[in-house]
Write a protein that holds these residues in place. Structure first.
Motif, PDB file in Angstrom:
ATOM      1  N   GLN A  57       1.854   1.800  -4.444  1.00  0.00           N
ATOM      2  CA  GLN A  57       1.716   1.604  -3.034  1.00  0.00           C
ATOM      3  C   GLN A  57       3.187   1.760  -2.271  1.00  0.00           C
ATOM      4  OE1 GLN A  57      -1.561  -2.154  -3.978  1.00  0.00           O
ATOM      5  NE2 GLN A  57      -0.001  -2.422  -2.495  1.00  0.00           N
ATOM      6  N   ALA A  58       3.253   1.961  -1.126  1.00  0.00           N
ATOM      7  CA  ALA A  58       4.401   2.226  -0.228  1.00  0.00           C
ATOM      8  C   ALA A  58       5.292   0.990  -0.338  1.00  0.00           C
ATOM      9  CB  ALA A  58       4.066   2.346   1.205  1.00  0.00           C
ATOM     10  N   ASN A  59       4.769  -0.254  -0.234  1.00  0.00           N
ATOM     11  CA  ASN A  59       5.816  -1.507  -0.595  1.00  0.00           C
ATOM     12  C   ASN A  59       5.310  -2.390  -1.930  1.00  0.00           C
ATOM     13  OD1 ASN A  59       7.108  -1.148   2.106  1.00  0.00           O
ATOM     14  ND2 ASN A  59       5.063  -1.637   2.897  1.00  0.00           N
ATOM     15  N   PRO A  60       6.120  -2.778  -2.365  1.00  0.00           N
ATOM     16  CA  PRO A  60       6.104  -3.418  -3.796  1.00  0.00           C
ATOM     17  C   PRO A  60       5.811  -4.903  -3.621  1.00  0.00           C
ATOM     18  CG  PRO A  60       8.496  -3.272  -3.388  1.00  0.00           C
ATOM     19  CD  PRO A  60       7.737  -2.600  -2.187  1.00  0.00           C
ATOM     20  N   TYR A  61       5.758  -5.357  -2.222  1.00  0.00           N
ATOM     21  CA  TYR A  61       5.819  -6.887  -2.077  1.00  0.00           C
ATOM     22  C   TYR A  61       4.336  -7.577  -1.689  1.00  0.00           C
ATOM     23  CZ  TYR A  61       6.927  -5.128   2.501  1.00  0.00           C
ATOM     24  OH  TYR A  61       6.767  -4.230   3.762  1.00  0.00           O
ATOM     25  N   THR A  62       4.354  -8.920  -1.956  1.00  0.00           N
ATOM     26  CA  THR A  62       3.188  -9.542  -1.377  1.00  0.00           C
ATOM     27  C   THR A  62       3.288  -9.857  -0.071  1.00  0.00           C
ATOM     28  OG1 THR A  62       2.630 -10.441  -3.814  1.00  0.00           O
ATOM     29  CG2 THR A  62       2.055 -11.827  -1.790  1.00  0.00           C
ATOM     30  N   ILE A  63       2.386  -9.913   0.806  1.00  0.00           N
ATOM     31  CA  ILE A  63       2.355 -10.188   2.183  1.00  0.00           C
ATOM     32  C   ILE A  63       2.768 -11.643   2.345  1.00  0.00           C
ATOM     33  CG2 ILE A  63       0.981 -10.212   4.350  1.00  0.00           C
ATOM     34  CD1 ILE A  63      -0.802  -7.987   2.871  1.00  0.00           C
ATOM     35  N   GLY A  64       3.964 -11.908   2.935  1.00  0.00           N
ATOM     36  CA  GLY A  64       4.291 -13.272   2.969  1.00  0.00           C
ATOM     37  C   GLY A  64       5.264 -13.554   2.189  1.00  0.00           C
ATOM     38  N   GLU A 108      -7.094  -5.274  -4.096  1.00  0.00           N
ATOM     39  CA  GLU A 108      -7.130  -4.893  -2.840  1.00  0.00           C
ATOM     40  C   GLU A 108      -5.822  -5.124  -1.865  1.00  0.00           C
ATOM     41  OE1 GLU A 108     -10.825  -6.082  -0.848  1.00  0.00           O
ATOM     42  OE2 GLU A 108     -11.859  -6.222  -2.637  1.00  0.00           O
ATOM     43  N   GLU A 109      -5.275  -4.241  -1.213  1.00  0.00           N
ATOM     44  CA  GLU A 109      -3.941  -4.305  -0.588  1.00  0.00           C
ATOM     45  C   GLU A 109      -3.928  -5.371   0.309  1.00  0.00           C
ATOM     46  OE1 GLU A 109      -1.568  -1.141   0.517  1.00  0.00           O
ATOM     47  OE2 GLU A 109      -2.611   0.534  -0.930  1.00  0.00           O
ATOM     48  N   ASP A 110      -5.014  -5.419   1.186  1.00  0.00           N
ATOM     49  CA  ASP A 110      -5.008  -6.659   2.210  1.00  0.00           C
ATOM     50  C   ASP A 110      -5.285  -8.118   1.868  1.00  0.00           C
ATOM     51  OD1 ASP A 110      -7.681  -6.376   1.573  1.00  0.00           O
ATOM     52  OD2 ASP A 110      -8.382  -6.460   3.650  1.00  0.00           O
ATOM     53  N   LYS A 111      -5.681  -8.192   0.373  1.00  0.00           N
ATOM     54  CA  LYS A 111      -5.378  -9.333  -0.058  1.00  0.00           C
ATOM     55  C   LYS A 111      -4.365  -9.599  -1.092  1.00  0.00           C
ATOM     56  CE  LYS A 111     -10.701  -9.547   0.302  1.00  0.00           C
ATOM     57  NZ  LYS A 111     -11.747  -9.462  -0.555  1.00  0.00           N
ATOM     58  N   GLN A 112      -3.400  -9.020  -0.918  1.00  0.00           N
ATOM     59  CA  GLN A 112      -2.085  -9.417  -1.688  1.00  0.00           C
ATOM     60  C   GLN A 112      -1.279  -9.995  -0.961  1.00  0.00           C
ATOM     61  OE1 GLN A 112      -0.916  -5.028  -2.603  1.00  0.00           O
ATOM     62  NE2 GLN A 112      -2.318  -4.859  -4.101  1.00  0.00           N
ATOM     63  N   THR A 113      -1.766 -11.474  -0.903  1.00  0.00           N
ATOM     64  CA  THR A 113      -1.043 -12.241   0.057  1.00  0.00           C
ATOM     65  C   THR A 113      -0.557 -13.248  -0.672  1.00  0.00           C
ATOM     66  OG1 THR A 113      -3.163 -13.463   0.215  1.00  0.00           O
ATOM     67  CG2 THR A 113      -2.698 -11.819   1.737  1.00  0.00           C
ATOM     68  N   VAL A 114       0.242 -14.396  -0.136  1.00  0.00           N
ATOM     69  CA  VAL A 114       1.011 -15.619  -0.832  1.00  0.00           C
ATOM     70  C   VAL A 114      -0.122 -16.421  -1.300  1.00  0.00           C
ATOM     71  CG1 VAL A 114       2.291 -17.337  -0.262  1.00  0.00           C
ATOM     72  CG2 VAL A 114       3.159 -15.540   0.183  1.00  0.00           C
ATOM     73  N   GLU A 115      -1.069 -16.517  -0.306  1.00  0.00           N
ATOM     74  CA  GLU A 115      -2.402 -17.444  -0.543  1.00  0.00           C
ATOM     75  C   GLU A 115      -3.177 -17.125  -1.981  1.00  0.00           C
ATOM     76  OE1 GLU A 115      -1.266 -17.536   3.619  1.00  0.00           O
ATOM     77  OE2 GLU A 115      -1.714 -16.101   2.266  1.00  0.00           O
ATOM     78  N   ASN A 116      -3.137 -15.726  -2.203  1.00  0.00           N
ATOM     79  CA  ASN A 116      -3.807 -15.299  -3.385  1.00  0.00           C
ATOM     80  C   ASN A 116      -2.784 -15.149  -4.629  1.00  0.00           C
ATOM     81  OD1 ASN A 116      -6.630 -14.998  -2.566  1.00  0.00           O
ATOM     82  ND2 ASN A 116      -5.993 -12.871  -1.724  1.00  0.00           N
TER      83      ASN A 116
END
Length: 324
Positions: free
Chosen positions: A276-283, A230-238
């Motif tokens: 996806q539009a961006n290839p990076y993890t959020i944060g 899930e895109e909104d869970k592609q975070t540094v924390e995860n």
């Protein structure tokens, strides 16, 4: 300080080199890496789409770009070919880069061509990117196809030369074939946990355990699609949850960083593997944000000595042990 075991900066250097530019690393990459406390890593030669149609031509273009770049940025970056080179760079306050080969599609069936790349300075190699080639099968290839006899010869040559042997991008069959062929440490420079994100490029727990058994390392990958479905869970924390799981499975001595940043790649290349539009993890949008990973590691309970092992000491051990 941080060691990044998988970096595509030579791809961007080649792009600018072909546009007749000079001193490219300094102009486009140095400050970002410095801000992220990246002391060095493995910068790979990769036959990036659409240039993989003629992989040997692209490899030689990239070698020419590196040849131009090496003396021009020598005051800030040391292209290293040994553990001693790396330590000298650190003493001199420079960044360092080992030359890697992300896939050996360019050699066709000529395993002896690896010698040419070694003489140039390559000290790391994987057998494939995502494709099938005469040596092995990548993650997007036929699931049942593994290493060929030629691929096994390549594994032995890489080990004999003292090059770091990388299984990232292999399909599962090729992974197990390579592990049964190799004798020394084997690494996955940029692969996460399949138990946490069910992607073919991530590794199952039994694969992670086997890499640790060889004395090898798995490098944490920041590419967002390998972090969470899930895109909104592609975070540094995860992303750090992958790190925690990999340490639990492999042990603290067998995990490192292999961030695989790709925000600087051109659109045609990026779209060949990113949906996806961006290839990076959020944060963790680029290398300058690596301190966010360290901060999250501290928050979840990693001690300072554990962070140092993951950040650079484990990779330094592999370099000292493997590279002749």
């Amino acid at each position: 300080m941080n060691f990044d075991a998988h970096c595509d900066i030579w791809t961007d250097v080649t792009h600018h080199y072909l546009n007749q530019e000079h001193d490219i690393f300094r102009k486009y990459h140095y400050e970002r890496l410095k801000k992220g406390q990246i002391e060095g890593g493995i910068f790979v030669i990769w036959n990036d789409p659409p240039f993989d149609a003629d992989p040997l031509k692209r490899t030689h273009q990239m070698m020419a770009a590196i040849t131009q770049e090496e003396p021009e940025c020598a005051d800030i970056l040391k292209v290293s070919r040994s553990y001693e080179d790396m330590m000298k760079a650190k003493e001199e306050g420079k960044m360092y880069a080992f030359i890697g080969l992300e896939g050996l599609k360019s050699i066709g069936e000529d395993v002896d061509m690896i010698d040419e790349f070694y003489k140039f300075g390559a000290r790391h190699a994987s057998l494939t990117w995502n494709e099938e080639n005469p040596l092995a099968t990548g993650a997007l290839g036929t699931p049942e196809r593994g290493l060929t006899d030629l691929g096994k010869r390549a594994v032995h040559k890489l080990e004999d030369l003292g090059m770091i042997l990388d299984v990232s991008h292999l399909n599962d069959t090729s992974f197990w074939d390579l592990l049964s062929t190799a004798h020394g440490p084997v690494v996955a420079t940029h692969s996460n946990s399949r138990a946490l994100c069910n992607q073919r490029r991530n590794l199952m727990d039994d694969q992670l355990k086997e890499l640790a058994r060889t004395g090898g390392i798995a490098g944490l990958n920041s590419f967002n699609e390998f972090v969470h479905a899930e895109e909104d869970k592609q975070t540094v924390e995860n992303l750090v949850k992958h790190l925690v799981h990999m340490v639990e499975v492999m042990g603290i001595d067998h995990v490192g960083f292999g961030f695989d940043f790709s925000e600087f790649l051109c659109g045609d290349t990026l779209s060949s593997f990113s949906s996806q539009a961006n290839p990076y993890t959020i944060g963790l949008e680029d290398a300058s944000h690596v301190p966010n990973v360290i901060a999250e590691m501290k928050r979840v309970g990693f001690h300072e000595d554990e962070i140092e092992k993951i950040a650079y000491k484990n990779w330094h051990r592999i370099i000292k042990e493997v590279i002749k």
